[in-house]
Design a protein around this motif. Sequence first.
Motif, short mmCIF file in Angstrom:
data_model
loop_
_atom_site.label_atom_id
_atom_site.label_comp_id
_atom_site.label_asym_id
_atom_site.label_seq_id
_atom_site.Cartn_x
_atom_site.Cartn_y
_atom_site.Cartn_z
N ALA A 36 2.91 15.88 -12.69
CA ALA A 36 1.93 16.43 -13.64
C ALA A 36 2.23 17.91 -13.86
CB ALA A 36 0.53 16.24 -13.08
N PRO A 37 2.05 18.37 -15.08
CA PRO A 37 2.33 19.79 -15.35
C PRO A 37 1.30 20.67 -14.64
CG PRO A 37 1.36 18.75 -17.27
CD PRO A 37 1.61 17.67 -16.28
N SER A 38 1.75 21.81 -14.18
CA SER A 38 0.85 22.74 -13.49
C SER A 38 0.07 23.56 -14.52
CB SER A 38 1.65 23.67 -12.58
OG SER A 38 2.52 24.46 -13.37
N LEU B 272 1.39 7.34 -6.48
CA LEU B 272 0.35 8.34 -6.78
C LEU B 272 0.83 9.75 -6.43
CD1 LEU B 272 -2.91 6.55 -5.58
CD2 LEU B 272 -2.21 7.04 -7.92
N VAL B 273 1.54 9.88 -5.33
CA VAL B 273 2.07 11.19 -4.95
C VAL B 273 3.11 11.65 -5.97
CG1 VAL B 273 3.46 12.40 -3.21
CG2 VAL B 273 1.57 10.92 -2.51
N LYS C 272 0.83 -1.20 0.00
CA LYS C 272 0.00 0.00 0.00
C LYS C 272 0.86 1.25 0.00
CE LYS C 272 -3.87 -2.10 2.40
NZ LYS C 272 -4.69 -2.10 3.59
N VAL C 273 1.98 1.19 0.69
CA VAL C 273 2.87 2.35 0.74
C VAL C 273 3.43 2.63 -0.64
CG1 VAL C 273 5.04 3.19 1.72
CG2 VAL C 273 3.45 1.91 3.15
N VAL C 274 3.75 1.61 -1.40
CA VAL C 274 4.29 1.80 -2.75
C VAL C 274 3.24 2.45 -3.66
CG1 VAL C 274 5.17 0.58 -4.77
CG2 VAL C 274 5.88 -0.12 -2.48
N ILE C 275 2.00 2.04 -3.53
CA ILE C 275 0.92 2.61 -4.36
C ILE C 275 0.70 4.07 -4.01
CG2 ILE C 275 -1.54 2.47 -4.88
CD1 ILE C 275 -1.34 -0.55 -4.50
N VAL C 276 0.67 4.38 -2.71
CA VAL C 276 0.46 5.76 -2.29
C VAL C 276 1.61 6.62 -2.75
CG1 VAL C 276 0.27 7.27 -0.28
CG2 VAL C 276 -1.02 5.14 -0.36
#
Length: 138
Positions: A16-18, A9-10, A2-6
Amino acid sequence: MKVVIVLSLVMAAMAAPSIPTNIYSPASVYPSAFFFKAPPRYNYGYSINDDFSGNNFGHQETRDGYDTKGSYSVQLPDGRIQLVTYTVSGDSGYLAEVKYIGKARYPAYQPTYNSVTAFRPLPAFESAPGFGPLPIYN
């Protein structure tokens, strides 16, 4: 796991471009003073007088900033003309003066029914000749 998935995602959100800050908007092209700071000024009017239909009305208005003056008139069914003269000055509200020009004329009363109608009873029902009593089936 679960830590790897979180963490993934972070990291994806950070990569992601602003959103760019130079997005086109009408306010950036035209200064707001162009739209909202100019005081409104106009003068208009119209008038209708149709003898065939009997319509007689009109309107006239002048505005300079927050001061508005005008009048409108309409021919009433009784033959008079109603004239409304109004002013609006800033936040004072709508101040109107109503006048009636002419004298009310009403047509003479004429009943729409014939008051001399005599009562006549409906004719009596007569059966047509040649028809006898209905047959009875058992």
